[in-house]
Design an enzyme around this catalytic site. Structure first.
Site, PDB file in Angstrom:
ATOM      1  N   LYS A  31       0.859  -1.183   0.000  1.00 21.46           N
ATOM      2  CA  LYS A  31       0.000   0.000   0.000  1.00 21.46           C
ATOM      3  C   LYS A  31       0.895   1.233   0.000  1.00 21.46           C
ATOM      4  O   LYS A  31       1.896   1.275   0.743  1.00 21.46           O
ATOM      5  CB  LYS A  31      -0.852  -0.036   1.271  1.00 21.46           C
ATOM      6  CG  LYS A  31      -1.880   1.063   1.408  1.00 21.46           C
ATOM      7  CD  LYS A  31      -2.703   0.816   2.687  1.00 21.46           C
ATOM      8  CE  LYS A  31      -3.866   1.778   2.795  1.00 21.46           C
ATOM      9  NZ  LYS A  31      -4.725   1.465   3.973  1.00 21.46           N
ATOM     10  N   SER A  35      -9.661  -0.510   7.472  1.00 24.75           N
ATOM     11  CA  SER A  35      -9.113  -0.405   6.116  1.00 24.75           C
ATOM     12  C   SER A  35      -8.402  -1.638   5.581  1.00 24.75           C
ATOM     13  O   SER A  35      -8.045  -1.685   4.408  1.00 24.75           O
ATOM     14  CB  SER A  35      -8.152   0.780   6.031  1.00 24.75           C
ATOM     15  OG  SER A  35      -8.873   1.980   5.951  1.00 24.75           O
ATOM     16  N   SER A  83      -9.477   1.366   3.106  1.00 27.45           N
ATOM     17  CA  SER A  83      -8.633   2.069   2.173  1.00 27.45           C
ATOM     18  C   SER A  83      -7.569   1.211   1.494  1.00 27.45           C
ATOM     19  O   SER A  83      -6.940   1.672   0.534  1.00 27.45           O
ATOM     20  CB  SER A  83      -7.940   3.233   2.883  1.00 27.45           C
ATOM     21  OG  SER A  83      -7.073   2.742   3.902  1.00 27.45           O
TER      22      SER A  83
END
Lengths: 467, 99
Positions: free
Chosen positions: A80, A179, A155
């Site tokens: 990420k 997330s 996310s």
């Protein structure tokens, strides 16, 4: 070589160790797939092929010389784009950090390198790990491989979507209010938010200090345990890092659930959240029955209402996130996407007394949760009560992030794992969540493994991505 | 409690943040959500409860209790002037100061 797109981490590790799979060919095959298919899913913000092929060649040389480092050696992964890798930009999917080149590896990233992993690139997220899918950022939002018109959740959106698309077998995400678990749920994969302090958060762009967690996402439970093994451990330079021994997470995976006490937190998905998709609620009840059939002792437990955890956690999140972003919000508000800016700005209105009141409430909520868990080993509940929605369904999109059972375990810091639990009538993934005592990730994995083996829902792939 | 655009604009001004007109409508929703949470917060009895700084009981990290320095008496004594130094057994020798 047959197509390695959907090889699991454990499976690929065995082939690599036995010298039946070349790390170089593995990485090349995945890059070719990403090249061919990622334009439809936007998982990657940046690819790092030169670096990857060098790591893969080094891994191959070492393994051929008999120096196999462990299950991650020669395994492709991606991160990420809020996790620092020295020499690469960490953008947080935002124009604000578009030119931010990391000086050193985040400890979690450094552990992946030390274990011999092969970094393929950096992945899409919601801007600064907050908000939702946005079309006004420098990169487009990731899309759900089960239906590209649907959101992948977030996310950790690029991570979950990339696993579902067969772009890599392992990735790391972050979870401040869900997330890791929310996109795992929407994309039909396996995502663990470990205990607070289990994995170092240093070198990871913060969202809310006291709620932030870093954790592993994979396509099945065993892979997840192996990946947590790589990244867990004490970091003396992260003030929240726990100085505790790291157990062998895979050791008890196959011991089954006979005699284990499993508590169902039914009110979260049957009462506190209204009108969940019937097949989602049914999937959780089926999971409870499967565990009971295999010898788990089932009881129902009650925590404070979901709305209490959400209000407490959201006040803390809004206040802490604003403290991170205040200077940028004042100086460069136009450089945020609208969605991130709106969410972050709201924190400006909170008073110190509100924040402290929330932290006091947090203690009472944590004590209530600890009391509820006293007589059980693992709890089972929903991750989300709905499958993913379409990008253009604005009404559902506005509500869907609030219809999740995620924040309670950011507030309490307990380990929580979302695993696949079948499909909706529209063919979108469903999920179930297992929650443990602090630092008892091994027990969570053990129960989840028993469910996965019984249900057979892991390692399902989107039909049009099968090849 | 519901808010209108004018109130949100005034709150933004008081917080010294710029909010574009186009963003005001959405901010009404965001701030409304926060106010709902605060209303919930205000109903909670937190009397006698300490704030929680960390969910996991932390102990300060301690290094191992081992000697990592020392063992060079001769080097240290080399700084002392004759005839004070060169005491027996690696100690400083000082003149007697009390009877």
């Amino acid at each position: 070589m047959s197509d390695p797109a959907f090889l699991g981490l454990a499976e690929a590790a065995e082939l690599i160790r036995a010298k039946k799979l070349s790390p170089v060919e593995y990485a090349q095959a995945l890059f070719a797939r990403i090249e061919r298919r990622d334009a439809a899913y936007n998982c990657f913000i940046a690819l790092t092929p030169e670096r990857a092929l060098k790591s893969a060649r080094d891994a191959e040389t070492e393994i051929m010389a008999g120096r196999w480092r462990g299950p991650l050696h020669g395994i492709p992964y991606a991160l990420k784009d809020i996790i620092d890798v020295a020499g690469l930009p960490t953008t947080a999917h935002s124009k604000i950090l578009a030119d931010n080149v990391a000086q050193q590896d985040a400890p979690a990233a450094a552990r992946m390198v030390a274990a011999g992993g092969v970094l393929l690139g950096k992945l899409a997220t919601h801007e600064f790990a907050i908000g939702g899918p946005s079309f006004d950022l420098p990169w487009p939002p990731a899309r759900n491989p089960w239906n590209r018109n649907c959101i992948p959740g977030g996310s950790t959106s690029g991570g979950a979507a990339g696993l579902a698309a067969g772009f890599f077998p392992a990735t790391l995400g972050s979870d401040t209010g869900g997330s890791i678990r929310n996109p795992a749920s929407f994309c039909g994969i396996t995502g663990m938010k470990p205990t607070y302090g289990r994995v170092s958060r240093r070198g990871v762009v913060p969202l809310a200090f006291s709620l932030d967690h870093v954790g592993p996402l994979t396509r099945n439970v065993r892979d997840n345990a192996l990946l947590l093994q790589v990244i867990a451990g004490h970091d003396p330079q992260d003030p929240a890092s726990a100085d505790r021994p790291v157990p062998d997470y895979a050791a008890d995976l196959d011991r089954g659930v006979k005699g284990l006490k499993v508590g169902v937190i039914r009110h979260f998905y049957a009462q506190d959240l209204k009108r969940g998709a019937p097949e989602q609620v049914a999937a959780i009840e089926t999971a409870v029955t499967m565990l009971a059939d295999r010898g788990a002792r089932i009881s129902e437990i009650a925590l404070p209402p979901l709305a209490d955890f959400n209000a407490c956690g959201q006040v803390i999140l809004a206040a802490e996130a604003y403290s991170v972003h205040e200077a940028w919000l004042k100086e460069r508000p136009q450089d945020y996407g609208a969605r991130g800016r709106e969410r972050l700005l709201a924190g400006a209105t909170l008073r110190v007394a509100d924040y402290l009141r929330a932290t006091r409430w947090r203690r009472t909520l944590c004590e209530a949760a600890a009391a509820a868990f006293k007589d059980i080993d693992v709890a089972i509940t929903a991750t989300s009560v709905d499958p993913a929605c379409r990008f253009d369904d604005t009404a559902t999109l506005a509500a869907i992030y609030g219809r999740q059972v995620l924040m309670p375990f950011n507030v309490t810091g307990q380990p929580a794992l979302s695993v696949p639990a079948g499909f909706s009538k529209d063919g979108l993934p469903l999920s179930v969540q297992f929650v443990g005592h602090p630092f008892a990730e091994a027990t969570v994995y053990r129960v989840a493994q028993a469910y996965e083996a019984a249900s057979g829902w892991a390692d399902r792939h989107p039909p049009d991505l099968a090849v | 409690m519901s808010l209108d655009k004018a109130t949100v604009a005034r709150i933004a001004a008081l917080a010294r943040i710029k909010v574009a007109d186009a963003d005001l409508d959405k901010m009404v929703g965001e701030l409304g959500a926060i106010l709902t949470w605060i209303e919930q917060l205000n109903e909670v009895d937190t009397k006698g409860v300490e704030p929680m700084a960390s969910t996991v009981a932390m102990e300060l990290h301690q290094r191992d209790d081992v000697v990592t320095d020392g063992g060079y008496a001769a080097k240290i004594l080399a700084n002392a002037s004759e005839p004070v130094a060169r005491g027996e057994g690696g100690f400083f020798t000082v003149p007697k100061v009390v009877e």
